[in-house]
Scaffold this active site. Structure first.
Site, mmCIF file in Angstrom:
data_model
loop_
_atom_site.group_PDB
_atom_site.id
_atom_site.type_symbol
_atom_site.label_atom_id
_atom_site.label_comp_id
_atom_site.label_asym_id
_atom_site.label_seq_id
_atom_site.Cartn_x
_atom_site.Cartn_y
_atom_site.Cartn_z
ATOM 1 N N GLU A 21 6.942 -5.611 9.683
ATOM 2 C CA GLU A 21 7.627 -6.832 10.114
ATOM 3 C C GLU A 21 7.344 -7.221 11.557
ATOM 4 O O GLU A 21 7.193 -8.406 11.868
ATOM 5 C CB GLU A 21 9.133 -6.679 9.855
ATOM 6 C CG GLU A 21 9.408 -6.710 8.365
ATOM 7 C CD GLU A 21 10.846 -6.410 7.998
ATOM 8 O OE1 GLU A 21 11.256 -5.242 8.171
ATOM 9 O OE2 GLU A 21 11.554 -7.336 7.565
ATOM 10 N N GLY A 32 8.311 2.089 10.388
ATOM 11 C CA GLY A 32 7.951 0.846 9.713
ATOM 12 C C GLY A 32 6.979 0.035 10.554
ATOM 13 O O GLY A 32 7.038 0.067 11.779
ATOM 14 N N ARG A 84 11.099 -0.262 5.534
ATOM 15 C CA ARG A 84 11.736 1.032 5.341
ATOM 16 C C ARG A 84 10.971 2.001 4.452
ATOM 17 O O ARG A 84 11.251 3.202 4.464
ATOM 18 C CB ARG A 84 13.140 0.840 4.755
ATOM 19 C CG ARG A 84 13.172 0.171 3.385
ATOM 20 C CD ARG A 84 14.593 0.103 2.841
ATOM 21 N NE ARG A 84 15.126 1.423 2.661
ATOM 22 C CZ ARG A 84 14.902 2.201 1.591
ATOM 23 N NH1 ARG A 84 14.167 1.758 0.591
ATOM 24 N NH2 ARG A 84 15.393 3.413 1.534
ATOM 25 N N GLY A 120 0.794 -1.221 0.000
ATOM 26 C CA GLY A 120 0.000 0.000 0.000
ATOM 27 C C GLY A 120 0.826 1.269 0.000
ATOM 28 O O GLY A 120 0.317 2.349 0.291
#
Lengths: 760, 760
Positions: free
Chosen positions: B721, B718, B531, B491
């Site tokens: 993850e 970020g 990132r 996105g």
């Protein structure tokens, strides 16, 4: 502007500019690897085809698409009803300028078909065969109307009227009735009557040229993928991806940024790809079908439906003293616009006397709509036509006065400080140098044989600047990419890479030039007007200079010295700080490898509006031999001198000159649109429309006159258009001297030449 | 850095950030219009296929391609002999880092095949059928060698040796013999013996995870067109077009700028597309064939030849006081690297204790090569494995001490100012807030039924910054394009457009985000490490800010006021000069229309190395029900809280959290590589490799904790993850509490759960 004068140009220190490396796209093009407009494909792609009017002028009473829609495999059918009915609005975009209503109606006829080949509907289907079948199932009910194609017939009272809304612009009195005359323009200076009164001789002539096509090898082709709520995409062959984007957005009512246009390689354009024909249709079909649509014109369609340049009638009246000084000139130009206003009569008028310092003149131009394809730009639009007339007249004047034709031009030549007939004052021009170069060339004194003649003519083109963007990206290994938004029509990838390599101090092989899509680079005006090497080259040079400044800053930071103590030499930063003597240079590759820790990737982008393009002058000398039996004209020898500013890549400057001459010779000798009595084109194919091929031409010798353009960092100016301006007259003047008859109507095809000889 | 603290974040004044517009690529993706890796086509394109080793470990004695070459339609065959034999060289490029020799030999086996599926040859042919036939005509003479896949077996003395040149790195003594242990790494703090001595309780456990695949829907696919003297092109599905460019250039010995890589849409990557497999082969085949080559993996090939993540064995020893204060921790991690060094054991080690403030610890990691596919990055590489072990152990500790598992985490939680186990000192983290959010959520108190259990676990991921480039181009109609070099995996087109729209004051629909090819934008590190929104978003924001500064300058020039007297409000320049009161604002569209006369096209480009990514913490709560008859585990409810900085587009942050949890649940319950006795993968397909589908999962509730990241202009960090880190343990802890047995070996597949219940 500062009047930097740099003649001859200082080449000292240049390592790349002026050399002749192999063009980066050369191997791709000669091996067939290059992808042209018809080479794109997408999954699920449909084939789009256009149904065209068989009538030169007809009211469209109805279009019945029901049977076609019922055919299996037909996925979309569009007519004018599928496009917004745009109001008249002039959109200015350099050679891509257009009236949006006219552009829309040229892409798809609305209410009337205005020429043989005018699009009236388009289909998209699963195969070419189905698309063809669908075209034949579309029924168009026409009311055929009287038509007019000849420019003077179209101007005459009572002529069939193309547009009920068209009233002549530029008249002193407001016109009361619509007309096929779209506009009148005028340029004047001094007192015409006084000028002719001061003349010892007065000559008059009437000159006629035929409509001719740009004749690019590659037909128009595109793939369009419409996305109602996403990013519509177009791949097409054009001279300007941003022009395609703008016009598609306007014609379909979209945001410009919602269309991404990727330029293919272009197999020739010569001005003819500065507008859109297929792209809006393909987008509209794709929108309806929900699938990508590919459209490729046949050669027949290219001739019948895309822009040739005007056929024209030009009258020239010259007055001169017996020693050859021109005292007055009167030029009237009547140019076919085709079905919608916008012939190149304005530049034709502006360039008509641009080589001459004439005290008294009047130039009148008429822009006239006719039932023929809407003209498009063609290399130095309008100028070859007016030059054919004026340079033929000048040749007659030289003959009448018994003056050497070059001496006659020199006597009346514009020079630095002279106000051009079209307005501005010339600076840093190299016109007289081109005359001298031809005069002093062995060709000018070479003996001629029986039935042979030598013709001389000159020509002028403005050249333009305008908006360009460029980016330079240094890769992590120290190689570089130069990104521009201008299709490469004549070797500009090579010149862009060379200018960047010169600034960066890299071998040109380490610089990869890219022509990017509209999303990936800033706005760039189309490739036309001989602007790219000048304007886009300026953006490339400035971007490369920003890179060098950045690299010096990074080196200074690594060395911990002031940036003033860092120089950039031969692709490396050199430390000038005496306290740090002996530090080895930091190469571009070395700095690139450390870029992540010195500020990030090394990139620079520049967008600018370039000014100071600098006009171009050309002087051409042509030897012909006329076969008195057949009337066939053979070009024996051709020498062309041109004021090129500074040649970035001399081979491609020479190529531009040779190409322009070749096209001018075709225009002079053979090319013409032939219509039948119903206004249908009779020779819409390369078998019947006779363009010169290699075996028709001698090696054309190009002489590059380098008078550096002070407004460009490397002295460049445009070179692509000036060389097509003189050849029409140079050839005609040579034939005149070979057969001793002045022929005033192009093309000088064998039957006409034979008839002229017979009538002698 | 300045310690700007912004909690809760100041949302006041933001108009676009934090809203939930439809993603620009959404319609394309749900309608099938988006072009993925296999969707490209070029004229004359060949089909490339790979011959793969059927042996887990075998010496390649000879490869005979003669019969295949003789087959009609076969245009190229390559083996390792067609690639440079590269020396060992570590190439650093974020998650795309690689040893170039290993990368080359993983793409094409040289001398030995190291795993079942290892490429040994590739062909290009005119059709898939011919290519398949050619593969079967290639004869490879193998000497089959003993193989080893289990990580501890590979570490054992006498294990079959994969690489004669591999000597363990990171040992105190220089190793005398080669080994399968590529490297040892260690992190320590304090005095371990003292720490355990201070403990009231000491727990030890051994935890095992299976190799699992990223399981992206889209197989690897590319089209390559090699140009020996021009611009080679690659279209492929990857997480980084620049990574593909770099690795192809290195593996084939080309200038990076001579390869142009265009990213396709990506149908999932999750770290697995941070390296190359097919692209160098396709380029080499295209070079030999002189035609473009398309290669698409089958699912079987994806499983057998592309990177899963490590199977691992992790031992954890924890010491704690009776009130729950951890006094010491010892963690040992043994990770499979697959056929070449480079497991994610280093980040696994660094994250193992990142959530905890532990005074004494030692973390030892072992990177071990095995006869299985070289591992690739997989979402928070290495962290879920170590978190599974540590969080299982923490749960055991909570049970043993009778302490609430959230309270136990809170007591030992890292906070601002605490030095992380892996080195730096935390600032502006929102970890404790995630614990509090779960503790205070109704889910935590909801009643549980029979055979049900509730598990809690936490997780950590660094997030990274790095090199990014972005350009903003304002179109002539005032719409804008935002160009980046990062594939959109989750996105990011939406978030890039939103950040630019916020700065420019445009509605987001007027901003078109583009993912450009490697020629068209500055270098950008791949999309990975969580990132892109942070680093590339920073570049986008800065580029948009440059545009606004430029627009203010243009407005000031039009108004003839100092630029300080111009403000930018709601997409328009506003004149603040009291002497010019009443001037209407100049909108972006109005300024765009005048751009040619105010300095040219409006564009800005920024390249930077982003720093200050800000780590992410996640706290997950999971309810399961275990069927005692079958051992099947049903996920009943799942709640995930995460420190997200500031959510640019909350829906896609939630989507990242939901996606990470779903993958973690698959890893916990079902996924595993199953090998037969010969080391051949037995379940290389989605029928046998069981990934969770929608019907396996409840709605996953995501709680966004917004502690703004002061190093990002909009506070972003970020988020992609961290959410895969806790689920393995959260599920295992829930099963533990449901069945009252600690299961330490993943996956918790029905037979194993049923066996554990039986053994209870």
């Amino acid at each position: 502007m500062s009047d930097v004068i740099d003649r001859p140009p200082a080449r000292a220190g240049l390592k790349v500019i002026g050399t002749r490396p192999v063009r980066p796209d050369g191997a791709d093009k000669v091996t067939g690897r290059a992808a042209f407009g018809a080479d794109f494909a997408l999954p699920g792609m449909l084939v789009g085809k256009v149904k065209r009017s068989p009538h030169a002028h007809a009211r469209i009473l109805s279009i019945d698409t029901r049977r076609a829609r019922a055919l299996a495999g037909v996925k979309a059918i569009v007519t004018a009803a599928d496009f917004p009915d745009l109001a008249s609005e002039e959109y200015e975009a350099g050679e891509g300028a257009a009236n949006l209503r006219d552009l829309s109606q040229n892409c798809m006829a609305r209410g009337k078909a205005l020429y043989d080949g005018h699009a009236v509907a388009a289909v998209a289907a699963t195969s070419a065969a189905v698309a063809d079948a669908a075209l034949s199932l579309i029924t168009v009910d026409y009311e055929v109307l009287p038509h007019v194609i000849d420019v003077e017939a179209a101007m005459a009272p009572g002529a069939p009227l193309l547009h009920a809304h068209l009233f002549t612009q530029g008249l002193e009195e407001t016109p009361q009735a619509p007309s096929n005359i779209a506009a009148r323009n005028e340029l004047t200076r001094g007192d015409l009557a006084e000028g002719f009164a001061a003349a010892d001789v007065v000559l008059e002539g009437r000159y006629v040229t035929a409509a001719v096509h740009q004749g690019y090898i590659e037909p128009h082709a595109c793939v369009a993928a419409f996305a109602s709520d996403g990013q519509s995409q177009v791949w097409s062959s054009s001279q300007g991806q941003f022009m395609v984007r703008t016009f598609c957005a306007k014609l379909l009512g979209l945001n410009a940024s919602d269309i991404r246009v990727t330029p293919s390689e272009i197999g020739g354009g010569f001005g003819g790809k500065t507008t859109v024909y297929l792209e809006p249709l393909a987008l509209a079909l794709s929108r309806q079908a929900g699938a990508p649509v590919k459209m490729v014109m046949t050669r027949d369609e290219v001739f019948r439906a895309t822009g040739p340049t005007s056929g024209a009638v030009v009258t020239v009246k010259l007055g001169a003293t017996s020693d050859g000084r021109i005292t007055a000139a009167e030029v009237e130009l009547k140019y076919q616009a085709g079905a919608f206003p916008g012939s190149p009569v304005v530049p034709g008028s502006m360039t008509a006397l641009a080589c001459y310092d004439v005290p008294n003149f009047r130039i009148t131009g008429w822009d006239v709509v006719t039932n023929s394809p809407k003209v498009a730009a063609y290399r130095a639009p309008g100028a070859p036509i007016s030059a054919f007339a004026v340079e033929s007249a000048m040749d007659e004047l030289a003959l009448k006065l018994g003056i050497d034709p070059i001496a006659l031009r020199e006597k009346n030549a514009v020079r630095d400080g002279v106000k051009a007939a079209y307005g501005p004052t010339f600076r840093n021009i190299g016109y007289v140098e081109t005359l001298e170069a031809i005069r002093d060339h062995p060709h000018y004194q070479a003996p001629l044989g029986r039935n042979q003649g030598r013709g001389f003519a000159v020509g002028f083109w403005f050249n333009i600047g305008g908006e360009s963007s460029a980016a330079v990206h240094v890769g992590e290994d120290g190689s570089a990419t130069v990104v521009t938004g201008n299709p490469d029509v004549g070797g500009s990838r090579a010149s862009m890479a060379m200018m960047a390599a010169e600034v960066l101090g890299l071998p040109v092989e380490k610089v990869r030039p890219i022509v990017a899509d509209t999303a990936s680079i800033g706005f760039s005006m189309l490739t036309g007007g001989s602007r790219t090497t000048f304007a886009t080259g300026m953006a490339v040079t400035q971007a490369a200079q920003k890179i060098v400044a950045d690299l010096k800053r990074r080196a200074a930071s690594i060395w911990d010295v002031p940036v003033e103590n860092v120089d950039w030499l031969d692709g490396a930063a050199v430390c000038l700080d005496p306290a740090k003597a002996g530090l080895p240079p930091l190469t571009l590759a070395g700095l690139a490898a450390r870029s992540a820790k010195t500020g990030g990737p090394i990139t620079a982008e520049v967008s600018l509006t370039a000014q100071g393009a600098g006009p171009g002058f050309a002087a051409h000398l042509c030897d012909v031999e006329v076969d008195p039996e057949t009337g066939h004209v053979t070009i024996l020898r051709y020498t062309a001198a041109q004021d090129v500013g500074r040649a970035i890549h001399p081979a491609y400057v020479e190529g531009q000159i040779q190409g322009g001459v070749a096209q001018g010779i075709g225009w002079a000798l053979n090319e013409e649109y032939v219509f039948d009595a119903e206004g249908r084109m009779e020779n819409a194919g390369f078998l019947d429309y006779r363009m010169p091929v290699a075996s028709d031409l001698p090696m054309i010798e190009a002489i590059l006159i380098e008078v550096a353009n002070p407004r460009h960092p490397f002295g460049a100016k445009g070179v692509g258009e000036a060389p097509i301006v003189p050849p029409l007259a140079a050839v005609a003047n040579a034939v005149r001297r070979a057969i001793d008859v002045r022929m005033t109507e192009l093309p000088l095809s064998p039957p006409k030449v034979r008839a002229a000889i017979d009538a002698r």
